[in-house]
Design a protein around this motif. Sequence first.
Motif, PDB file in Angstrom:
ATOM      1  N   SER A   1      -6.014  11.870  -1.564  1.00  0.00           N
ATOM      2  CA  SER A   1      -6.667  11.004  -2.560  1.00  0.00           C
ATOM      3  C   SER A   1      -7.538   9.947  -1.879  1.00  0.00           C
ATOM      4  O   SER A   1      -8.593   9.596  -2.391  1.00  0.00           O
ATOM      5  CB  SER A   1      -5.652  10.362  -3.486  1.00  0.00           C
ATOM      6  OG  SER A   1      -5.041   9.256  -2.897  1.00  0.00           O
ATOM      7  N   GLU A   2      -7.106   9.447  -0.716  1.00  0.00           N
ATOM      8  CA  GLU A   2      -7.934   8.492   0.014  1.00  0.00           C
ATOM      9  C   GLU A   2      -9.197   9.155   0.546  1.00  0.00           C
ATOM     10  O   GLU A   2     -10.251   8.543   0.560  1.00  0.00           O
ATOM     11  CB  GLU A   2      -7.138   7.875   1.178  1.00  0.00           C
ATOM     12  CG  GLU A   2      -6.161   6.819   0.753  1.00  0.00           C
ATOM     13  CD  GLU A   2      -5.451   6.177   1.916  1.00  0.00           C
ATOM     14  OE1 GLU A   2      -5.752   6.513   3.081  1.00  0.00           O
ATOM     15  OE2 GLU A   2      -4.580   5.327   1.659  1.00  0.00           O
TER      16      GLU A   2
ATOM     17  N   LYS B   1       0.869  -1.166   0.000  1.00  0.00           N
ATOM     18  CA  LYS B   1       0.000   0.000   0.000  1.00  0.00           C
ATOM     19  C   LYS B   1       0.910   1.222   0.000  1.00  0.00           C
ATOM     20  O   LYS B   1       1.782   1.356   0.864  1.00  0.00           O
ATOM     21  CB  LYS B   1      -0.921  -0.010   1.222  1.00  0.00           C
ATOM     22  CG  LYS B   1      -1.999   1.036   1.173  1.00  0.00           C
ATOM     23  CD  LYS B   1      -3.031   0.840   2.259  1.00  0.00           C
ATOM     24  CE  LYS B   1      -4.088   1.916   2.108  1.00  0.00           C
ATOM     25  NZ  LYS B   1      -5.083   1.823   3.175  1.00  0.00           N
ATOM     26  N   ARG B   2       0.716   2.108  -0.957  1.00  0.00           N
ATOM     27  CA  ARG B   2       1.644   3.222  -1.170  1.00  0.00           C
ATOM     28  C   ARG B   2       1.842   4.074   0.079  1.00  0.00           C
ATOM     29  O   ARG B   2       2.967   4.441   0.418  1.00  0.00           O
ATOM     30  CB  ARG B   2       1.154   4.094  -2.321  1.00  0.00           C
ATOM     31  CG  ARG B   2       2.171   5.112  -2.778  1.00  0.00           C
ATOM     32  CD  ARG B   2       1.774   5.660  -4.136  1.00  0.00           C
ATOM     33  NE  ARG B   2       2.864   6.397  -4.708  1.00  0.00           N
ATOM     34  CZ  ARG B   2       2.981   7.724  -4.630  1.00  0.00           C
ATOM     35  NH1 ARG B   2       2.060   8.429  -4.023  1.00  0.00           N
ATOM     36  NH2 ARG B   2       4.015   8.334  -5.176  1.00  0.00           N
ATOM     37  N   ILE B   3       0.783   4.372   0.817  1.00  0.00           N
ATOM     38  CA  ILE B   3       0.909   5.236   1.987  1.00  0.00           C
ATOM     39  C   ILE B   3       1.763   4.564   3.066  1.00  0.00           C
ATOM     40  O   ILE B   3       2.546   5.220   3.745  1.00  0.00           O
ATOM     41  CB  ILE B   3      -0.472   5.679   2.519  1.00  0.00           C
ATOM     42  CG1 ILE B   3      -0.303   6.850   3.481  1.00  0.00           C
ATOM     43  CG2 ILE B   3      -1.228   4.526   3.153  1.00  0.00           C
ATOM     44  CD1 ILE B   3      -1.578   7.618   3.748  1.00  0.00           C
TER      45      ILE B   3
ATOM     46  N   GLU C   1       4.344  13.525  -0.620  1.00  0.00           N
ATOM     47  CA  GLU C   1       3.697  12.344  -1.181  1.00  0.00           C
ATOM     48  C   GLU C   1       2.683  11.752  -0.194  1.00  0.00           C
ATOM     49  O   GLU C   1       1.626  11.284  -0.600  1.00  0.00           O
ATOM     50  CB  GLU C   1       4.735  11.290  -1.568  1.00  0.00           C
ATOM     51  CG  GLU C   1       5.624  11.714  -2.717  1.00  0.00           C
ATOM     52  CD  GLU C   1       4.857  11.957  -4.008  1.00  0.00           C
ATOM     53  OE1 GLU C   1       3.919  11.187  -4.304  1.00  0.00           O
ATOM     54  OE2 GLU C   1       5.205  12.908  -4.724  1.00  0.00           O
ATOM     55  N   HIS C   2       3.002  11.796   1.078  1.00  0.00           N
ATOM     56  CA  HIS C   2       2.080  11.294   2.101  1.00  0.00           C
ATOM     57  C   HIS C   2       0.801  12.135   2.109  1.00  0.00           C
ATOM     58  O   HIS C   2      -0.309  11.600   2.154  1.00  0.00           O
ATOM     59  CB  HIS C   2       2.758  11.311   3.478  1.00  0.00           C
ATOM     60  CG  HIS C   2       1.992  10.598   4.532  1.00  0.00           C
ATOM     61  ND1 HIS C   2       1.021  11.219   5.278  1.00  0.00           N
ATOM     62  CD2 HIS C   2       2.049   9.316   4.962  1.00  0.00           C
ATOM     63  CE1 HIS C   2       0.516  10.348   6.126  1.00  0.00           C
ATOM     64  NE2 HIS C   2       1.118   9.179   5.957  1.00  0.00           N
TER      65      HIS C   2
ATOM     66  N   GLU D   1      -1.378  11.255  -0.816  1.00  0.00           N
ATOM     67  CA  GLU D   1      -2.064   9.980  -0.612  1.00  0.00           C
ATOM     68  C   GLU D   1      -3.250  10.134   0.328  1.00  0.00           C
ATOM     69  O   GLU D   1      -4.316   9.582   0.084  1.00  0.00           O
ATOM     70  CB  GLU D   1      -1.106   8.924  -0.063  1.00  0.00           C
ATOM     71  CG  GLU D   1      -0.203   8.333  -1.088  1.00  0.00           C
ATOM     72  CD  GLU D   1      -0.957   7.638  -2.204  1.00  0.00           C
ATOM     73  OE1 GLU D   1      -1.802   6.764  -1.911  1.00  0.00           O
ATOM     74  OE2 GLU D   1      -0.705   7.960  -3.370  1.00  0.00           O
TER      75      GLU D   1
END
Length: 70
Positions: free
Chosen positions: A65-66, A22-24, A58-59, A62
């Motif tokens: 976007s979530e 999971k990217r996050i 980036e965090h 994310e």
Amino acid sequence: MRTLYDVQQLLKRFGIFVYIGKRIWDIELMMVEIKKLHENGLIENDEYLPALLVLKREHRKEVESETKND
């Protein structure tokens, strides 16, 4: 250092490969690893601070976007 890929390449220099799925979570683990490298004197502020800024950006993306997807 401008992208998440750049941070991954920095970690790779020390044999650190992060992939949880999971990217996050990947970003959060990279933050931990970068902080540990800095605390142990393996990277200086000129690499640490830009890497941390990239990871925080980036965090934040994310999280946003979530939130949109919910």
